[in-house]
Design an enzyme around this catalytic site. Structure first.
Site, PDB file in Angstrom:
ATOM      1  N   CYS A  79     -20.990   5.863  14.332  1.00  9.41           N
ATOM      2  CA  CYS A  79     -21.285   4.360  14.224  1.00  9.41           C
ATOM      3  C   CYS A  79     -21.498   3.966  15.785  1.00  9.41           C
ATOM      4  O   CYS A  79     -21.969   2.777  15.983  1.00  9.41           O
ATOM      5  CB  CYS A  79     -20.199   3.540  13.695  1.00  9.41           C
ATOM      6  SG  CYS A  79     -18.435   3.618  14.837  1.00  9.41           S
ATOM      7  N   GLN A 118      -6.616  12.159  -0.448  1.00 11.01           N
ATOM      8  CA  GLN A 118      -6.090  11.410  -1.388  1.00 11.01           C
ATOM      9  C   GLN A 118      -7.328  10.568  -2.008  1.00 11.01           C
ATOM     10  O   GLN A 118      -8.132  10.774  -2.846  1.00 11.01           O
ATOM     11  CB  GLN A 118      -4.994  10.475  -1.252  1.00 11.01           C
ATOM     12  CG  GLN A 118      -3.323  11.094  -1.230  1.00 11.01           C
ATOM     13  CD  GLN A 118      -2.238  10.391  -1.040  1.00 11.01           C
ATOM     14  OE1 GLN A 118      -2.429   9.470  -1.120  1.00 11.01           O
ATOM     15  NE2 GLN A 118      -1.361  10.942  -0.637  1.00 11.01           N
ATOM     16  N   CYS A 119      -7.731   9.327  -1.299  1.00 11.34           N
ATOM     17  CA  CYS A 119      -8.882   8.678  -1.750  1.00 11.34           C
ATOM     18  C   CYS A 119     -10.266   9.287  -1.235  1.00 11.34           C
ATOM     19  O   CYS A 119     -11.207   9.213  -1.690  1.00 11.34           O
ATOM     20  CB  CYS A 119      -8.733   7.322  -1.184  1.00 11.34           C
ATOM     21  SG  CYS A 119      -9.317   6.981   0.326  1.00 11.34           S
ATOM     22  N   CYS A 154      -5.796   7.360   8.470  1.00 12.99           N
ATOM     23  CA  CYS A 154      -6.051   7.801   7.138  1.00 12.99           C
ATOM     24  C   CYS A 154      -4.910   6.605   6.515  1.00 12.99           C
ATOM     25  O   CYS A 154      -3.868   6.464   7.284  1.00 12.99           O
ATOM     26  CB  CYS A 154      -5.550   9.034   7.072  1.00 12.99           C
ATOM     27  SG  CYS A 154      -5.188   9.391   5.015  1.00 12.99           S
ATOM     28  N   CYS A 156      -3.844   6.683   3.247  1.00 18.07           N
ATOM     29  CA  CYS A 156      -3.324   6.937   2.049  1.00 18.07           C
ATOM     30  C   CYS A 156      -2.280   8.367   2.226  1.00 18.07           C
ATOM     31  O   CYS A 156      -1.131   8.134   1.587  1.00 18.07           O
ATOM     32  CB  CYS A 156      -4.352   8.004   1.185  1.00 18.07           C
ATOM     33  SG  CYS A 156      -5.665   6.680   0.558  1.00 18.07           S
ATOM     34  N   THR A 272     -20.010   3.309  24.429  1.00 16.13           N
ATOM     35  CA  THR A 272     -18.660   2.810  23.884  1.00 16.13           C
ATOM     36  C   THR A 272     -18.424   1.402  24.249  1.00 16.13           C
ATOM     37  O   THR A 272     -17.217   0.687  24.083  1.00 16.13           O
ATOM     38  CB  THR A 272     -17.397   3.784  24.369  1.00 16.13           C
ATOM     39  OG1 THR A 272     -17.427   3.703  25.832  1.00 16.13           O
ATOM     40  CG2 THR A 272     -17.584   5.092  23.909  1.00 16.13           C
ATOM     41  N   THR A 357     -17.738   7.612  29.649  1.00 14.75           N
ATOM     42  CA  THR A 357     -17.711   8.385  30.975  1.00 14.75           C
ATOM     43  C   THR A 357     -16.994   7.680  32.072  1.00 14.75           C
ATOM     44  O   THR A 357     -16.639   6.665  31.999  1.00 14.75           O
ATOM     45  CB  THR A 357     -19.474   8.281  31.635  1.00 14.75           C
ATOM     46  OG1 THR A 357     -19.632   6.954  31.500  1.00 14.75           O
ATOM     47  CG2 THR A 357     -20.204   9.139  30.406  1.00 14.75           C
ATOM     48  N   GLY A1087       1.029  -1.310 -10.134  1.00 10.57           N
ATOM     49  CA  GLY A1087       2.302  -1.270 -10.545  1.00 10.57           C
ATOM     50  C   GLY A1087       2.917  -0.009 -10.981  1.00 10.57           C
ATOM     51  O   GLY A1087       3.805   0.078 -11.778  1.00 10.57           O
ATOM     52  N   GLU A1268       4.118   3.194  -5.535  1.00 12.34           N
ATOM     53  CA  GLU A1268       4.809   2.376  -4.774  1.00 12.34           C
ATOM     54  C   GLU A1268       6.037   2.378  -4.202  1.00 12.34           C
ATOM     55  O   GLU A1268       6.348   1.745  -3.265  1.00 12.34           O
ATOM     56  CB  GLU A1268       4.543   0.687  -5.711  1.00 12.34           C
ATOM     57  CG  GLU A1268       3.209   0.319  -6.104  1.00 12.34           C
ATOM     58  CD  GLU A1268       3.352  -0.794  -7.093  1.00 12.34           C
ATOM     59  OE1 GLU A1268       2.792  -1.925  -6.620  1.00 12.34           O
ATOM     60  OE2 GLU A1268       3.774  -0.519  -8.159  1.00 12.34           O
TER      61      GLU A1268
END
Length: 1337
Positions: A79, A118-119, A154, A156, A272, A357, A1087, A1268
């Site tokens: 990105c 997980q996800c 992460c 999850c 950056t 750098t 739930g 949960e």
């Protein structure tokens, strides 16, 4: 500027395939360029934050260095990497590592099989980080694994299985050295948890299944790129875009000529600093100059005075160079180098360290720089060059403070940085404190050095530089001058602290807030430096210079980064269970391999649709105001814009069930959607959105906090109350009464995949198809139907998977789906609506901040006789789920304790903040902090341990709750007992007390927290579920149900259910998606009920089918499944069935204050031990033991994963995750730079999880929902922190009863450990200024 016709061709390789770009967009990052240039839809690399802060977009970059004839592999954030910087390099994305179609790589296989996904949204980035490490180090150390994952987030898993998957590549990784004993946890007599009668296991996966790693099988570096790099006739390259030009010089002289011609052009190496400024601050540069690979910028020269390092060296290369120098030279010469190395380990993550750098870091002079203060303290100089010649600029106070005479001239370029060796009597140190240990900007940092007259402790020269205390790094130069000639003693320290506080004055309303804390940190870090120097002087001459007190020694060291160890224990399946039956086994997540290869498709991975448009939002900038004008004319005139959509374009209801799709007459929070812009690219839509002009007229009152809501009587719903006994009378008959107030702040979901929707209008019958990541497709269908004014049967919602949700995708996708659908309806074209991280955090809000007030009456032995508790939550500006949340808070408010006279009241407050919503635990994690806090307060008054008071008041036999629901607490008692015993609580508590006696500035604390967590909902119809099961003639089975796959492994458990019920292998069963077309009116997946309800529905459908097949099976009992299916078809027996589960018949009568609101409870207990640095507020989680009542786990791997992930998320809530709001209701925390979730370094050094066996006949296969419950277990860390703080306060003669608010950030911890330094700082009268940020609880 060069003309377009002169543009060169960009050449690089992606996954072994040559890419040629004739007119690349210079400022566009790699992540957004791949599809345009490759014409292949590579979507494994994920977009999550856009700022380089999460690691989801990690790729491997390989460069050939013609100088040393080596190929250098390093991780980078796609990105941020500008596409034009990739000239001559090879990129490897997750698709190039391995795939299901070709061959999965051992990294991908092990991440999946170790249950490290997980996800799955972060998984490609995790794979790339480990893969890149292995390309450089095929047999890494555990420490290298930890370091490699330091830039990846992460939400999850809790990281433990990800680290474990990486550790399988380490030499000797198969040996389990339990607690360092060298014995194996699997030896019968060595198992730390579970009696042998229970037949417990800790084998979640089989290492024998893993493919070996064969480095010789990795793809070769393209020979063409080697030839290009070694070409002696290389020339300047120019890449010309529509608006910008990228120029790559090949010689230093060429670079200097370019800089003279374009003095304002930024030099871009790692991007950056420039990249985020373009993306988030709207900076524009017509020309970029990129001297990447310029040999004159890449070197290390060593002389007898020090080392000069080329400006082009990345921070990772700098780290390697310094590491080598430290190993080659005596310690006394490398003090500056070692100080730099310490900070380089935690500066950002490895991806950023490999991109940024040395020259760029130094010359950009960030006020938060960890390196510049040390370089300045070490007397470094910057060597700059221009066409006019070379010169040196001291890297000192004037340079760092940006004084004109010390600045670079526009035409100058940084050539290198010279770092001298330290002298014998010269001491250099770097100190820092951040919200979390790694990959977080410092709250305050410092570089300090002192040179003494030889053989004395008389100061010859003192230098101190502090970061993040002003807009630049600042020097305490006046103080340093005043102290020259003084001896290094306590009186000097006292003057030093006083004078520094006078010289470096942080204004009370300073940006970033935490003013008193930052003032305290300045002198706390000074004190640490003082102690380090004292210790060093003692080592130089023990006779002359006394050592520091023994109980001060531990203050010198930062907390180490340790590779976590742990064991996960669960029940073995019954030996008589058929081998083919997968229920009870730790089965891998059904999409795990796809997650790890990047082949799992999320909404934004879906290929472009013909004519599709992109949507950008325009949100309110005021908390409560009238819209006086809305001018979209300039936006409509922007390139690529098709339309602007406002409230007037909604065909149906714009205000539905209290939720407003588009603000029309007034805005009621900052972040409310006013309009959207639809354009042919997201960049065009975003640019046009900035051109929308809105004028406002503020409306009073503007309510931001709970306190303000109470003052104005602003509520979203009526009061909820439960009561038992005679509370008022009981208070008259107790020994003591205490009252208190607890604040628990909110939490951002920070799911890795932001809210994502693709709406496709159909040509017939006003139909609309939506693809989205949601927990509640039915609600999306309902809201879109209302907004478009068409029946629900015309709205089809498809949900394949979500990249995390945690409650944040229950209601919010419905509102956003309606907004998206209205745009699709108006334009008649498909709309892709992917929220940027900042917009997502602003618009969708999160966990409810909570204020709890309590009055508790108790006897001197710790028995609580009466409690009166009030709860208020900050609901935000619309109803959302706030009424249900406050109901849960009130109903769950007793936790595990029986208080005979108990009253609890709760209300949801209406404020001018974005509406808070469902979040894992649904109010319980906030409310129970209040309960545990008053337990701790009672313990303090009775001079007992909190654990003793918990034991006294805990439910002990079959009882009724305050709302008169009967339950048996035996599993609670068992979890509690096992936790105390197997975590060795009392022995470790005693050891901690011994540690605390010997250490003044570091304290250890322990806490054990019990839990009685209710599952399901008090509204019976919310517990129903339906399913559809098809059997095809080849014997394969297609299953659809109403539950949503969010990463929790719901579909995996459903496959296990089908496999057991139909007696077929799991490989026969397939789940494609959740859809309103196949299963109508499904309730939300939340739930902890997903597997409970949908599992029952699927079981019902399977049993219906088996009943139909029964006569055929009876006639041919030895036949095969496929034969029975074929025969059924021949006999015209339907091979399709719906399944239904009516749901648990729960109820709650709020008038009578009684009912059976929950079908069952999950019980648990957690013990955590922490160490706290009283001088900085930092803490380290040493060990956690969790005992969770799982009844019978359908899939122990998934359940343990849920518990660990929830625990780490809960730990984040209670410690480091902090949302910052302005007094005007503006959310400052809008990305990973401002909001810190836990990383690999925050998880416990020792992490033990045990699933405790019990019975739960009401649920499928006697299981329990565990998604949960682990969240609240994280509060054991909060209370362990407060136990350590209480020890510090007690030693200092302060009250050990103090507000136990959450989160216990470093600021809260430090300011609670009051001492001479907190007493020394200046304090401001709150009435004389407006603070930068406020708490909203």
């Amino acid at each position: 500027m060069p003309s377009v016709s002169n543009s060169d061709t960009l050449t690089f390789f992606v996954n072994g395939r040559k890419v040629i770009g004739s007119h690349p967009v210079p400022s566009l990052p790699l992540l957004f360029s791949l599809t345009l240039l490759l014409l292949v839809y590579l979507k494994g690399t994920k977009y999550s934050c856009g700022s380089g802060g999460c690691g989801a977009c990690t790729v491997m970059i390989s460069r050939y260095d013609p100088k040393n004839k080596k190929i250098h592999h390093y991780p980078a954030m796609a990105c941020l990497v500008p596409i034009c910087s990739l000239q001559g390099v090879a990129i490897t994305t997750v698709e190039g590592v391995g795939s299901i179609k070709k061959r999965i790589h051992p990294v991908q296989e092990r991440l999946a099989k170790c249950h490290g996904t997980q996800c799955g949204f972060c998984s490609p980035g995790m794979v790339m980080s480990i893969y890149t490490l292995l390309r450089n180090h095929p047999e890494p150390t555990p420490g290298q694994i930890m370091e490699a994952l330091g830039g990846n987030l992460c939400r999850c898993t809790g990281y433990r299985p990800i680290i474990e998957s990486g550790r399988t590549f380490c030499q000797g990784s198969t040996v389990c050295q339990m607690k360092g004993s060298g014995k194996c946890c699997m030896d019968p007599d060595e198992r730390p948890f579970g009696s042998r009668e229970e037949k417990m296991s800790s084998k979640l996966y089989d290492e024998d299944e893993f493919q070996p790693l064969d480095p010789s099988q990795e793809p070769i570096f393209p020979p063409e790129l080697i030839r290009m790099a070694e070409d002696p006739n290389k020339r300047r390259l120019t890449f010309q875009g529509e608006r910008t030009t990228w120029i790559m010089p090949v010689t230093l002289q060429d670079l200097l000529e370019l800089k003279a011609s374009y003095p304002k052009a930024p030099l871009v190496m790692g991007n950056t600093a420039v990249g985020p400024s373009i993306r988030f601050k709207d900076e524009f540069h017509p020309v970029f100059i990129s001297p990447l690979g310029l040999p004159e910028l890449y070197f290390v020269n060593t002389t007898d005075k020090g080392t000069t390092i080329g400006a082009g060296y990345s921070l990772a290369q700098l780290n390697n160079a310094l590491g080598f120098l430290v190993s080659e030279h005596p310690k006394e010469k490398t003090k500056t180098y070692r100080a730099l190395l310490k900070h380089l380990r935690t500066l950002a993550g490895p991806q950023i360290r490999n991109m940024a750098t040395l020259g760029g870091h130094v010359v950009s002079r960030p006020n938060i720089s960890d390196l510049n203060p040390i370089l300045a303290a070490g007397n470094a100089t910057i060597n700059v060059i221009s066409k006019e010649g070379e010169r040196q600029i001291p890297l000192n106070g004037p340079f760092l403070e940006g004084l004109p005479e010390a600045n670079l001239r526009p035409e100058e370029v940084v050539l290198s940085v010279s770092i001298p060796y330290s002298a014998q009597w010269h001491f250099v140190s770097g100190l820092r404190l951040a919200q979390r240990q790694e990959n977080a900007a410092a709250i305050v940092n410092a570089g300090m050095s002192v040179e003494f007259e030889e053989g004395t402790n008389t100061i010859k020269e003192l230098q101190m530089f502090f970061g993040n205390v002003a807009s630049t790094v600042v020097s305490a130069s006046q103080t340093c001058k005043q102290l020259a000639g003084r001896e290094w003693d306590d009186q000097m320290l006292n003057d030093l602290c006083q004078w520094v506080l006078e010289e470096i004055r942080i204004p009370p309303a300073a940006k970033g807030g935490m003013v008193e804390y930052r003032r305290t940190l300045i002198i706390s870090l000074l004190f640490k430096f003082y102690l380090k120097v004292r210790r060093w002087l003692n080592k130089m001459d023990p006779q002359k210079f006394p050592d520091i007190p023994a109980n001060f020694v531990s203050a010198l060291d930062d907390f180490p980064i340790v590779t976590p160890q742990g064991i996960q224990m669960f029940q073995c399946v019954d030996p008589s269970q058929p081998q083919q039956d997968p229920v009870g086994h730790p089965i891998m997540h059904q999409s795990a391999i796809k997650h790890a290869t990047g082949e799992a498709i999320y909404v934004d991975d879906m290929p472009p649709i013909d004519q599709e448009l992109f949507l950008a939002v325009v949100t309110s900038t005021r908390a409560h105001a009238r819209i006086t004008s809305l001018d979209v004319s300039e936006a409509l005139a922007c390139p690529g814009v098709v339309d602007v959509i406002t409230a007037e374009d909604v065909p149906g209801d714009n205000n539905y069930s209290g939720e407003i799709f588009f603000a029309q007459i007034e805005v009621i929070c900052v972040g409310q959607i006013v309009c959207t812009v639809a354009a042919n690219t997201y960049a065009h839509a975003k640019e046009a959105a900035k051109r929308v002009k809105i004028t406002y007229e503020d409306i009073d009152p503007k309510i931001i906090t709970i306190e303000q809501a109470l003052e104005h009587g602003s509520f979203l719903s009526p009061e909820k109350k439960i009561e038992q006994g005679n509370v008022d009378d009981a208070f008259k008959h107790v020994d003591q009464v205490i009252e208190g107030e607890i604040h628990v702040e909110g939490q951002e979901h920070f799911y890795m995949e932001t809210q994502s929707i693709l709406a496709i209008p159909q040509t017939e019958d006003k139909e609309m198809v939506l693809h989205l990541g949601t927990q509640f497709p039915t609600r999306v269908q309902e809201y879109v139907s209302a907004a478009l004014k068409v029946p629900r049967n015309r709205i089809a919602c498809h949900m394949k998977r979500a990249g995390g949700a945690f409650g944040g995708k229950v209601t919010k996708p419905a509102l956003l789906g309606a907004v998206c659908a209205v745009a699709a309806h108006k334009t008649g074209r498909p709309i892709r609506f992917i929220l940027e991280r900042g917009d997502d955090m602003l618009i969708t809000a999160g966990r409810h901040p909570l204020l709890g007030k309590y009055k508790v009456g108790f006897m001197s032995n710790g028995e609580i006789k009466a409690a009166d508790v009030e709860y208020y939550i900050n609901g935000g500006c619309t109803p959302d789920e706030s009424e249900l949340v406050i109901e849960f808070v009130v109903l769950k408010s007793e936790n595990a304790y029986h208080i005979p006279n108990f009253r609890c009241r709760g209300r949801a407050c209406k404020t001018n903040l974005p509406s808070n919503t469902a979040f894992r635990g649904f109010g319980f994690p906030q409310a129970m902090v209040v309960v545990e806090a008053y337990i701790a307060a009672v313990a303090s008054k009775c001079n007992l341990l909190p654990e003793e008071v918990k034991e006294i008041n805990m439910y002990k036999q079959t009882s009724k709750t305050a709302y008169k629901q009967a339950f048996n607490p035996e599993p609670l008692r068992r979890c509690w007992k096992e936790c105390l015993e197997k975590a060795s609580f009392y022995a470790r508590k005693q050891a901690a007390e011994e540690f605390n006696k010997k250490n003044y500035w570091k304290k250890r604390g322990l806490a054990v927290t019990p839990m009685k967590y209710s599952i399901g909902l008090p509204i019976a119809f919310y517990n129903q579920a339906a399913a559809l099961v098809h059997i095809y003639l080849d014997g394969s089975v297609l299953v659809t149900h109403g539950g949503c796959e969010l990463g929790q492994g719901l579909h995996t458990k459903i496959i296990q259910v089908v496999s057991r019920e139909l007696g077929i292998p799991q490989s026969y069963v397939h789940l494609s998606e959740t859809s309103t077309v196949t299963v109508p009116n499904a309730v939300f997946t939340a739930g902890s009920m997903g597997a409970d309800t949908n599992g029952k529905a699927v079981q019902n459908a399977c049993q219906v089918l088996l009943d139909r097949l029964h006569p055929i099976i009876k006639k041919n009992p030895k036949g095969k499944w496929e034969e029975w299916v074929a025969k059924a078809f021949e006999e015209s027996i339907s091979l399709s069935a719906t399944g239904y589960f009516k749901g648990y018949q729960t109820n709650m009568d709020w008038e009578k204050e009684e009912g059976n609101p929950y079908p069952y409870y999950v019980y648990g207990a957690a013990c955590s031990e922490v160490e706290v640095d009283c001088l900085t507020g930092a803490h380290k989680l040493l060990r956690t033991d969790i005992f969770m009542d799982a009844a019978f786990s359908i899939n122990p791997a998934l359940d343990i994963g849920q518990i660990e992930g929830a625990f780490i998320q809960g730990m984040g809530l209670y410690t480091i995750e902090e949302l910052k709001y302005s007094p005007d209701g503006v959310l400052y925390s809008r990305g990973p730079d401002d909001y810190k979730i836990p990383t690999v370094t925050e998880i416990p050094e020792e992490f033990y999880v045990t699933l405790v066996r019990s019975r739960n006949p009401i649920a499928i296969y006697s299981s329990k929902g565990l998604g949960e419950a682990g969240m609240f277990m994280g509060s054991s860390v909060l209370f362990a922190v407060y136990d350590a703080v209480a020890a510090a306060r007690k030693e200092r003669g302060l009250s050990d009863t103090f507000p136990l608010n959450s989160p216990a950030t470093p600021e809260v911890i430090r300011m609670a450990c009051m001492d001479q330094f907190t007493d020394m700082i200046p304090r401001d009268d709150p009435s004389t200024f407006t603070p930068w940020s406020i708490h909203v609880s």
